[in-house]
Each structure stands twice: as C-alpha cells, then as structure tokens.
Design a protein around this motif. Structure first.
Motif, PDB file in Angstrom:
ATOM      1  N   ARG A  43       0.826  -1.210   0.000  1.00 34.93           N
ATOM      2  CA  ARG A  43       0.000   0.000   0.000  1.00 34.93           C
ATOM      3  C   ARG A  43       0.862   1.263   0.000  1.00 34.93           C
ATOM      4  O   ARG A  43       0.507   2.261  -0.614  1.00 34.93           O
ATOM      5  N   THR A 100       2.123  -2.660   5.707  1.00 32.89           N
ATOM      6  CA  THR A 100       1.009  -2.276   6.575  1.00 32.89           C
ATOM      7  C   THR A 100       0.333  -3.528   7.117  1.00 32.89           C
ATOM      8  O   THR A 100      -0.142  -4.368   6.350  1.00 32.89           O
ATOM      9  N   LYS A 111      -8.774  -3.758   0.838  1.00 36.32           N
ATOM     10  CA  LYS A 111      -8.333  -3.727   2.228  1.00 36.32           C
ATOM     11  C   LYS A 111      -7.495  -2.486   2.524  1.00 36.32           C
ATOM     12  O   LYS A 111      -6.899  -1.888   1.628  1.00 36.32           O
ATOM     13  N   THR A 112      -7.449  -2.142   3.803  1.00 36.17           N
ATOM     14  CA  THR A 112      -6.621  -1.018   4.250  1.00 36.17           C
ATOM     15  C   THR A 112      -5.267  -1.510   4.751  1.00 36.17           C
ATOM     16  O   THR A 112      -4.500  -0.746   5.331  1.00 36.17           O
TER      17      THR A 112
END
Length: 290
Positions: free
Chosen positions: A51, A57, A115-116
C-alpha cells in the motif's frame, strides 16, 4: 496466567528475532491449507507492491488480545502474532521501522472488497468460505477450540459434549468458536453472539451464559488472568481438516505467495515452534471433551 519465556523475543532490538540455526522437519499437519499463489520472482521491498512503497502495513483488531498481543499494543513485538508479523516482515526484507500497524475489525478484514492493510493477523482460521473473499498465507498455528466457564457453574464439571446439551453458550460473532458451538456442541438453546471476546467474558461473569468458546491459548489466558475463578471445561474434538490460523491478504494479492513463503521458512527452520514456546507456553494439558 500464560507464562512467557524471555530468551527468544521481547521488546526493542529483539523484535526481529534471529533465525533459529537448527532446522526442524516440516510438520505436515500444519501445511494442509497452504496458499495456492506462487511466490513472486523477487520478494523484497523494492519489488513488492504494498500500500505504501517501502512499508508493510499490518492490520489487527482492537482490543488486541493476550497472548497473541501484549498490552493492546500490536507494534511492541510482544505476543505470538505480533512476533510472527515482525518475523514475516523481516523475511520479506522490511526493518522494524518499516512496519505500520492499522486497526481493522475482525469481520471487516475477512469481508469482500479492498483492504486497508497488506497483511492482517487476528486469529483467522482458514476456511473455504473465507477463502472465497480473501487470500490466506500458509498456516502458522494449529488451533483447538475450548469451552471455559467459572467455578460453580452448571457446566464446570462437564466431561463430554453431551454434558453441554442444556448449557447456554456464547462466542464472538463470525468466528470458528461460534461455529464450534453450532456444528460440534449443538446445544438445545441457540448460542449467544458477541461483538468481541470482552463482551463474551462479561456475559460469562454476570451469568448471562454458562460458558463461552474461545481458542485454547485465549482460554488459558482468560481463566488464568482475567476471570475470577475461571475454569477450562475442555477442548473440543477436531472435526475434519485441522483448524489452522493464517495471515489474511486481499483477494488475489500479489503478496500472497511471498508471505506464504516467509511463513513456510519460519515453520521449517523452527522459528514458529520457538515463538509458540515463548508466547504460548503453558497451554498444554487441557482436558478433552468427547
């Protein structure tokens, strides 16, 4: 309370553990749910599409429970899953300072959609249903579901699953602990569902339920450190393919193969075994329910 040995992994510089020199054989029962994605040609920060370039992350829920994490601080490197996360990062070439933690709810992490996070560790059991929505790494832990209660409850002396037929049981929503109640125990009354293990524990304390189902290390921690007069009733039998925890990634993630390869290395060189001894020690010997 779950004991913690200190030689292998604690805070500070020890977050990134040295590779165990002696190699141990691959445990075949821990490799039945390995990810199918092939590793990328090069698994390093310059090649991996994360990311944020140069960063990894990592997601997990809050509260981040013992003994998987410590003091609700996933970034401190303490607790089994925190240590595993940093070991995976190291195998991929990331330094401790390159690991960024984000808060992600359990159900959000395994729901379909972007997704984050790059990877998420939160005691996710690998299931076919979940694999339809997300990717999983190779498994890093073999799981047993366990019933706990408090002294004096009507199930404190239960010796078999049949003894739980008339019990009011509960578990966290969306978990295999909940599924173990419905599919293995099958009590006469429908199970109670809770947003998290803290809510389930409170219901047990106030008598709303007779018992709750959690994984075995959590059972030892709750009964030893969090509950007054906590009791482990027993482990539930393993049905079908052994239940295993895996790292969650976005569906079709380009990182899946590299992360699985890192986990496989940790298993093969004995690091996962050492981390279990360090953070999950004392979780053997619980009674078995038949």
């Amino acid at each position: 309370m779950v004991s913690r040995l200190t030689p292998v992994a604690l805070g500070g510089a020890a977050l990134l553990l040295a590779t165990v020199a002696a190699c141990s054989p691959v445990d075949e029962k821990n490799t039945t749910a390995t990810a199918s994605a092939a590793p990328a040609a090069t698994c390093d920060p310059a090649s991996l599409k994360t990311r944020t370039a140069g960063k990894l992350t990592v997601g997990t829920d809050t509260p981040a429970y013992e003994p998987w994490f410590s003091d609700n601080k996933p970034d401190n490197g303490k607790g089994f899953e925190s240590a595993v996360a940093y070991q995976v990062a190291q195998r991929l070439g990331y330094q401790q300072s390159d690991v960024v933690w984000v808060q992600v709810g359990f159900n959000n992490a395994i729901a379909p959609g972007p997704k984050t996070f790059d990877i998420d560790l939160n005691q996710f059991s690998i299931t076919d249903e979940r694999k339809a929505a997300v990717d999983f790494s190779s498994p890093y832990y073999l799981v047993r579901q366990t019933v706990i209660t408090t002294k004096g409850s009507k199930i404190a002396g239960a010796k078999s699953i049949a003894d739980l037929t008339n019990a009011k049981l509960g578990a966290q929503v969306g978990t295999t602990s909940y599924q173990a109640i419905t599919d293995v125990i099958k009590p006469a009354a429908g199970p109670s569902v809770f947003n998290n293990n803290d809510d389930a524990k409170k219901a047990l304390e106030n008598g709303t339920v007779d018992g709750i189902v959690v994984d075995l290390p959590t059972a030892f921690y709750m009964t030893g450190a969090e509950l007054d007069n906590g009791v482990i009733v027993g482990q539930l039998p393993q049905v079908g393919v052994p239940e295993q925890f895996g790292i969650v990634l976005d569906k079709g993630s380009a990182l899946t193969g590299c992360v699985s390869r890192a986990v496989d290395q940790l298993r093969q060189d004995g690091t996962l075994t050492e981390l279990e001894k360090t953070w999950l020690a004392g979780t053997a010997g619980a009674p078995e329910l038949q």
